[in-house]
Structures are given as C-alpha cells and as structure tokens.
Design a protein around this motif. Structure first.
Motif, PDB file in Angstrom:
ATOM      1  N   ARG A 169       9.269  -3.073  26.440  1.00  0.00           N
ATOM      2  CA  ARG A 169      10.146  -2.800  25.293  1.00  0.00           C
ATOM      3  C   ARG A 169       9.488  -3.145  23.957  1.00  0.00           C
ATOM      4  NH1 ARG A 169      16.003  -2.658  24.163  1.00  0.00           N
ATOM      5  NH2 ARG A 169      16.014  -2.989  21.925  1.00  0.00           N
ATOM      6  N   GLU A 170       8.836  -4.325  23.901  1.00  0.00           N
ATOM      7  CA  GLU A 170       8.290  -4.719  22.586  1.00  0.00           C
ATOM      8  C   GLU A 170       7.184  -3.776  22.135  1.00  0.00           C
ATOM      9  OE1 GLU A 170       8.464  -6.647  25.231  1.00  0.00           O
ATOM     10  OE2 GLU A 170       6.587  -7.722  25.574  1.00  0.00           O
ATOM     11  N   LEU A 171       6.510  -3.162  23.104  1.00  0.00           N
ATOM     12  CA  LEU A 171       5.461  -2.201  22.749  1.00  0.00           C
ATOM     13  C   LEU A 171       6.087  -0.936  22.140  1.00  0.00           C
ATOM     14  CD1 LEU A 171       2.494  -1.526  25.136  1.00  0.00           C
ATOM     15  CD2 LEU A 171       3.723   0.367  24.137  1.00  0.00           C
ATOM     16  N   VAL A 172       7.142  -0.472  22.752  1.00  0.00           N
ATOM     17  CA  VAL A 172       7.836   0.720  22.229  1.00  0.00           C
ATOM     18  C   VAL A 172       8.413   0.403  20.849  1.00  0.00           C
ATOM     19  CG1 VAL A 172       9.745   2.346  22.650  1.00  0.00           C
ATOM     20  CG2 VAL A 172       8.363   1.508  24.574  1.00  0.00           C
ATOM     21  N   GLU A 173       8.978  -0.799  20.727  1.00  0.00           N
ATOM     22  CA  GLU A 173       9.570  -1.240  19.469  1.00  0.00           C
ATOM     23  C   GLU A 173       8.522  -1.257  18.358  1.00  0.00           C
ATOM     24  OE1 GLU A 173      11.559  -4.842  20.337  1.00  0.00           O
ATOM     25  OE2 GLU A 173      13.043  -4.527  18.765  1.00  0.00           O
ATOM     26  N   ARG A 174       7.343  -1.697  18.723  1.00  0.00           N
ATOM     27  CA  ARG A 174       6.293  -1.861  17.722  1.00  0.00           C
ATOM     28  C   ARG A 174       5.654  -0.536  17.304  1.00  0.00           C
ATOM     29  NH1 ARG A 174       1.405  -5.896  18.668  1.00  0.00           N
ATOM     30  NH2 ARG A 174       0.182  -5.350  16.823  1.00  0.00           N
ATOM     31  N   TYR A 175       5.379   0.348  18.291  1.00  0.00           N
ATOM     32  CA  TYR A 175       4.585   1.543  17.981  1.00  0.00           C
ATOM     33  C   TYR A 175       5.415   2.815  17.828  1.00  0.00           C
ATOM     34  CZ  TYR A 175       0.595  -1.358  19.210  1.00  0.00           C
ATOM     35  OH  TYR A 175      -0.344  -2.352  19.253  1.00  0.00           O
ATOM     36  N   THR A 176       6.522   2.914  18.553  1.00  0.00           N
ATOM     37  CA  THR A 176       7.327   4.147  18.479  1.00  0.00           C
ATOM     38  C   THR A 176       8.816   3.774  18.446  1.00  0.00           C
ATOM     39  OG1 THR A 176       7.220   4.292  20.905  1.00  0.00           O
ATOM     40  CG2 THR A 176       5.674   5.657  19.694  1.00  0.00           C
ATOM     41  N   PRO A 177       9.234   3.024  17.393  1.00  0.00           N
ATOM     42  CA  PRO A 177      10.620   2.504  17.385  1.00  0.00           C
ATOM     43  C   PRO A 177      11.678   3.600  17.474  1.00  0.00           C
ATOM     44  CG  PRO A 177       9.524   2.182  15.244  1.00  0.00           C
ATOM     45  CD  PRO A 177       8.474   2.642  16.206  1.00  0.00           C
ATOM     46  N   THR A 178      11.353   4.830  17.006  1.00  0.00           N
ATOM     47  CA  THR A 178      12.387   5.870  17.061  1.00  0.00           C
ATOM     48  C   THR A 178      12.747   6.230  18.503  1.00  0.00           C
ATOM     49  OG1 THR A 178      10.630   7.498  16.908  1.00  0.00           O
ATOM     50  CG2 THR A 178      11.787   6.971  14.850  1.00  0.00           C
ATOM     51  N   LEU A 179      11.911   5.830  19.447  1.00  0.00           N
ATOM     52  CA  LEU A 179      12.204   6.176  20.852  1.00  0.00           C
ATOM     53  C   LEU A 179      13.069   5.132  21.552  1.00  0.00           C
ATOM     54  CD1 LEU A 179       8.710   7.512  21.978  1.00  0.00           C
ATOM     55  CD2 LEU A 179      10.743   8.848  21.447  1.00  0.00           C
ATOM     56  N   LEU A 180      13.342   4.022  20.865  1.00  0.00           N
ATOM     57  CA  LEU A 180      14.102   2.943  21.525  1.00  0.00           C
ATOM     58  C   LEU A 180      15.425   3.411  22.120  1.00  0.00           C
ATOM     59  CD1 LEU A 180      13.576  -0.266  19.384  1.00  0.00           C
ATOM     60  CD2 LEU A 180      12.941   0.085  21.787  1.00  0.00           C
ATOM     61  N   PRO A 181      16.256   4.143  21.339  1.00  0.00           N
ATOM     62  CA  PRO A 181      17.553   4.544  21.921  1.00  0.00           C
ATOM     63  C   PRO A 181      17.399   5.399  23.172  1.00  0.00           C
ATOM     64  CG  PRO A 181      17.443   5.042  19.555  1.00  0.00           C
ATOM     65  CD  PRO A 181      16.090   4.562  19.955  1.00  0.00           C
ATOM     66  N   GLU A 182      16.365   6.259  23.219  1.00  0.00           N
ATOM     67  CA  GLU A 182      16.188   7.122  24.391  1.00  0.00           C
ATOM     68  C   GLU A 182      15.708   6.316  25.609  1.00  0.00           C
ATOM     69  OE1 GLU A 182      13.484  10.437  23.725  1.00  0.00           O
ATOM     70  OE2 GLU A 182      13.314  10.754  25.907  1.00  0.00           O
ATOM     71  N   LEU A 183      14.746   5.420  25.375  1.00  0.00           N
ATOM     72  CA  LEU A 183      14.163   4.690  26.510  1.00  0.00           C
ATOM     73  C   LEU A 183      14.985   3.475  26.922  1.00  0.00           C
ATOM     74  CD1 LEU A 183      11.778   6.594  25.892  1.00  0.00           C
ATOM     75  CD2 LEU A 183      10.256   4.690  26.411  1.00  0.00           C
ATOM     76  N   PHE A 184      15.593   2.835  25.919  1.00  0.00           N
ATOM     77  CA  PHE A 184      16.356   1.611  26.217  1.00  0.00           C
ATOM     78  C   PHE A 184      17.758   1.761  25.647  1.00  0.00           C
ATOM     79  CE2 PHE A 184      11.858   0.486  25.849  1.00  0.00           C
ATOM     80  CZ  PHE A 184      11.639  -0.158  27.061  1.00  0.00           C
ATOM     81  N   PRO A 185      18.565   2.638  26.205  1.00  0.00           N
ATOM     82  CA  PRO A 185      19.908   2.833  25.651  1.00  0.00           C
ATOM     83  C   PRO A 185      20.707   1.529  25.718  1.00  0.00           C
ATOM     84  CG  PRO A 185      19.606   4.082  27.702  1.00  0.00           C
ATOM     85  CD  PRO A 185      18.312   3.409  27.405  1.00  0.00           C
ATOM     86  N   ALA A 186      21.512   1.300  24.692  1.00  0.00           N
ATOM     87  CA  ALA A 186      22.276   0.044  24.635  1.00  0.00           C
ATOM     88  C   ALA A 186      23.126  -0.094  25.890  1.00  0.00           C
ATOM     89  CB  ALA A 186      23.161   0.053  23.389  1.00  0.00           C
ATOM     90  N   GLY A 187      23.216  -1.329  26.350  1.00  0.00           N
ATOM     91  CA  GLY A 187      24.066  -1.616  27.523  1.00  0.00           C
ATOM     92  C   GLY A 187      23.347  -1.235  28.772  1.00  0.00           C
TER      93      GLY A 187
END
Ligand code: FCB
Length: 446
Positions: free
Chosen positions: A428-446
């Motif tokens: 997760r922290e890697l996605v957060e750092r390099y491609t934050p716009t993908l967070l909702p798709e890869l790590f949907p809330a809940g």
C-alpha cells in the motif's frame, strides 16, 4: 479480491526485456539493416546505428538492472553475428555473448535467452527467408551452435519472438522486410516457422536437458466493435484464431488449422512448449468490413475517449492482462511468463500507473491459480523501435536514453519498478507514494 500487500510468489522473476537489433548497435548483416538502407520502411528512414551501444558496454546497463533489484533479464542473440555466412561461425561474437551472460549471472540476474527476435541474417533472407523450407535446417544448426557455446549459462530459452507479429507484418501487411502482401507466403512461412521452432526445441533439450523452452507470442485484448453484431463477433473470433491460436496450436497440438483450408498435421511440433511467453500491450476493437479484403475483412479500431498510445497504438487496457492470462491458461495449461509488457510514453506520465495496474491484474490472475512465473517489462532503456525507429513518441524505457550522447536518465517509473522488484509486490505505501490516484481502485475503503 484485494490484499493490503499484493505480494507475489517467492522466486517470482522480475526483470526487463530487450532485443539485439534494438540495443546492441553496429549490426550491418541482417534484413532490417538492409531495410534501413533501402528506405521506405522506417520513420524518417532512420537506422538502428549504435542503438544503446550494448555490444561495447552492456555491462553498465546490467549494473543498472542490479541496482533496480531485477533478478532476470530477457535478451536476444543476433543470428547474423553468430553465423555471418551460412555455416561460418564467428567465435568472437559467441565469446562476447558468453561474457554478457556471465556478466548477468554475476549480478544475480537470471538470463532468458531469445534465439530470434525479428532480424534475419542477410544470407538467409536472400535465400527466401522463412518461406524457404530449408530454414528448419538452418535454424536448428544455429540453435545447436548457440547451445553448445552458451547452453551452460541459461536455463530459460525462447526460440522465437512474436512469430505472429513477424509473419503478419512481413508477409500479410507488408510493413516489414521482405514487404510482401501474400497470404500463401504467409501460410508457408508459418509452417516453416513452427517446424523450425520444433527442431530448435528438440535440439535444446538434447544439448541441455535441464532447459525450459518457450516462445513469446504477442497477445492482444480483442473485442467486437459492436458487441451485439454477429459479424463483428465472427471477425473477432477469426482474427483471434489467426493471430493468437494458429501457431500456438501447432506447437502444442501439432496441427495447423487455417480457416477454409484442409488442416495440416505437424506432428514433430506437438508438445514443444515448456512454457508460454505472453507479450501483452494493448486492446483493439474488431469490426467486420466487407470492403477490406486485403485485411481479411477486418478493421482494427479504438474507441474515442479511451486512453491510447501514440500513432496507431491501441487502447491501454490493464484488465486485458487478467483476461489474457486466464484465456491462455485455459487453452494451453502451461506455465506462463509475461515476456513483454510496456507503453510508449516519452514523458512518463502514464507509465507508473500502467505498471501498477497491469501488475495488479497479473496478481489477480495468480490468485486464480494461473501459474505466472515472471514478468519482463519492455524495456529497460529507450531503444530502436522497428518501423518507428527513434520516433520520440515511441520511448519505452524505464531509463531514458539520449542516443547521440548515450546519456541515461532514470525515469520516475524506473524508481517505482525498482521498488516493486524489491518488495516483490505492490504494498500500500508504495502505491500511495508513486501512484496515489490508484489508491481507491486498489485499496477500496472498508
Ligand atoms: C514488441 C516487440 C519488441 C518491441 C515492443 C514495443 O512487439 O517484440 O521488440 O518493439 O513490441
């Protein structure tokens, strides 16, 4: 399925892919070099020239691969160097390849060696190239020579890169040397190619019993242009058969099925794949077009408003990675390598997202038990892109190369890919750092 880490299996291979004509430089004895001299094939009539200068200093890029945590590299051997004239061997060239393969191994990088990546020695092209059935003998002779010189340095062997692209471009569309538009030549070349692959497969196993041998096929994500239109569906199935399955059926089942023709048995080619290489890049929509006999009544199109590559490049469609892997596994039940995956993107605006989303869908395929053993990003460095030459829009590297000065600059996507290789996944922290716009798709809330 989601995960907080998207971890890949232990021993997963992470690397990049290159090919001789695109990176080595100084090649003047193959049919692409001739096409460069003839003119008319390549963007601004350019030639590969010095390319990335690997023949002189590949090791500097091997160091970069190691620094980027890659543990494998797919490269190709140039037939026209090893056998400049029929039956005449260049031992110094073989020694240089030995040095390169040892160089990779010393850096902890497992080589995957491709024997043929689009270029043909001039003498072979002059004698009819893949249309001449002697090519089976020639290719086996070359394979035996390479294996006896280098066989101890690699386990992973890829006989031929993208036979489907080479044959269709060279004999169907005529955009590549020898520039033919001749369906009969196309079928003849396909048959010879499957036989040459088979001869190489058996020779490699004889000389190097532990070897694992495959081919790398270009697989696209096709979709009917109008999904409800039976003729578009028919056209999509036909093109998928011709482009994806025809040759793979030959080297697995030993049978050549050309629609409208009697099937040809190729028993020596049956079961000649230990693994299947998938080069996945893009998606096209397929439409039936009664007035385009030249392209088998098929139009390739893309949808407006969808992210695409430059020029005639197709749609960027990460989910196609999952669909393709699933389809190939269902058809062939063979272990799979992603032998190429990449995007032409000089500014690196799309590449980071491209990498993460495609790997996310690869991970999803792994969760469905599709045995993917490794991933080769195309490419480590910007290089000579065939008919696109050095067109600035067609830059594929994690590392940007200024070909005049040979200056190299790591792109942000290169930093990201190094981190993925290091983590063996997409935490997760890697996605957060390099491609934050993908967070909702890869790590949907809940
Ligand atoms: C593949 C080729 C490779 C490179 C990429 C962009 O089809 O195998 O050599 O040109 O496309």
């Amino acid at each position: 399925m989601t995960s907080s880490e998207f971890l890949f299996p232990q021993n997963f291979l992470w690397g990049t892919a290159t090919s001789s004509h695109q990176v080595e430089g100084g090649l003047t004895n193959n049919d692409w070099w001739l096409a460069e001299q003839t003119g008319g094939y390549i963007y601004r009539n350019q030639g590969a020239g010095q390319a990335c200068d690997w023949w002189n200093c590949a090791e500097a890029d091997f160091d970069r691969m190691a620094e980027m945590n890659q543990n494998t590299h797919r490269l190709s051997i140039e037939w026209s160097r090893i056998e400049p004239q029929p039956g005449v061997w260049d031992e110094a060239a073989l020694a240089r390849y030995r040095e390169m393969l040892i160089g990779l191994r010393q850096r902890g990088i497992e080589p995957m060696v491709t024997l043929h990546h689009f270029t043909n020695p001039l003498w072979m092209a002059e004698q009819g190239g893949w249309e001449n059935e002697q090519v089976v003998v020639w290719f086996e002779r070359y394979t035996r020579k390479v294996l006896s010189a280098l066989g101890d340095l690699a386990t992973l062997w890829c006989t031929i890169n993208e036979p489907n692209v080479m044959i269709s471009q060279a004999y169907g569309v005529g955009r590549w040397p020898p520039g033919k538009k001749d369906v009969n030549a196309m079928w003849k070349a396909t048959l010879n190619l499957a036989r040459a692959h088979a001869a190489a497969y058996w020779a490699i196993h004889e000389l190097s019993p532990g070897a694992q041998v495959g081919v790398a096929t270009h697989i696209m994500s096709w979709r009917p242009r109008r999904p409800w239109q039976p003729l578009d569906i028919l056209a999509t199935n036909m093109i998928a058969h011709l482009f994806h399955f025809l040759l793979l059926d030959m080297v697995t089942l030993g049978i050549m099925r050309v629609p409208g023709k009697r099937s040809t048995r190729v028993p020596e080619a049956a079961r000649t794949l230990d693994w299947l290489g998938v080069n996945y890049y893009q998606r096209y929509r397929i439409g039936f077009n009664p007035s385009s006999a030249a392209t088998l009544f098929v139009d390739l199109c893309t949808k407006a408003g969808v992210l695409k590559g430059p020029g005639g490049w197709g749609e960027i469609h990460p989910r196609g990675m999952f669909d393709t892997l699933k389809t190939m596994w269902q058809h062939y039940h063979l272990p799979i390598f992603i032998t190429e995956n990449g995007i032409p993107d000089a500014t690196d605006e799309q590449r980071p997202q491209f990498i993460v989303t495609h790997l996310y869908h690869l991970w999803q395929a792994l969760q469905r038990q599709v045995p993917v053993l490794g991933y080769y990003f195309w490419s480590l460095v910007d290089n000579f892109e065939w008919t696109e030459g050095y067109d600035p829009r067609f830059r594929f590297g994690l590392i940007a190369v200024e070909h005049e000065t040979q200056d190299r600059q790591m792109r942000p996507s290169g930093v990201l890919y190094s981190a993925i290789c290091h983590e063996n996944g997409l935490p997760r922290e890697l996605v957060e750092r390099y491609t934050p716009t993908l967070l909702p798709e890869l790590f949907p809330a809940g």
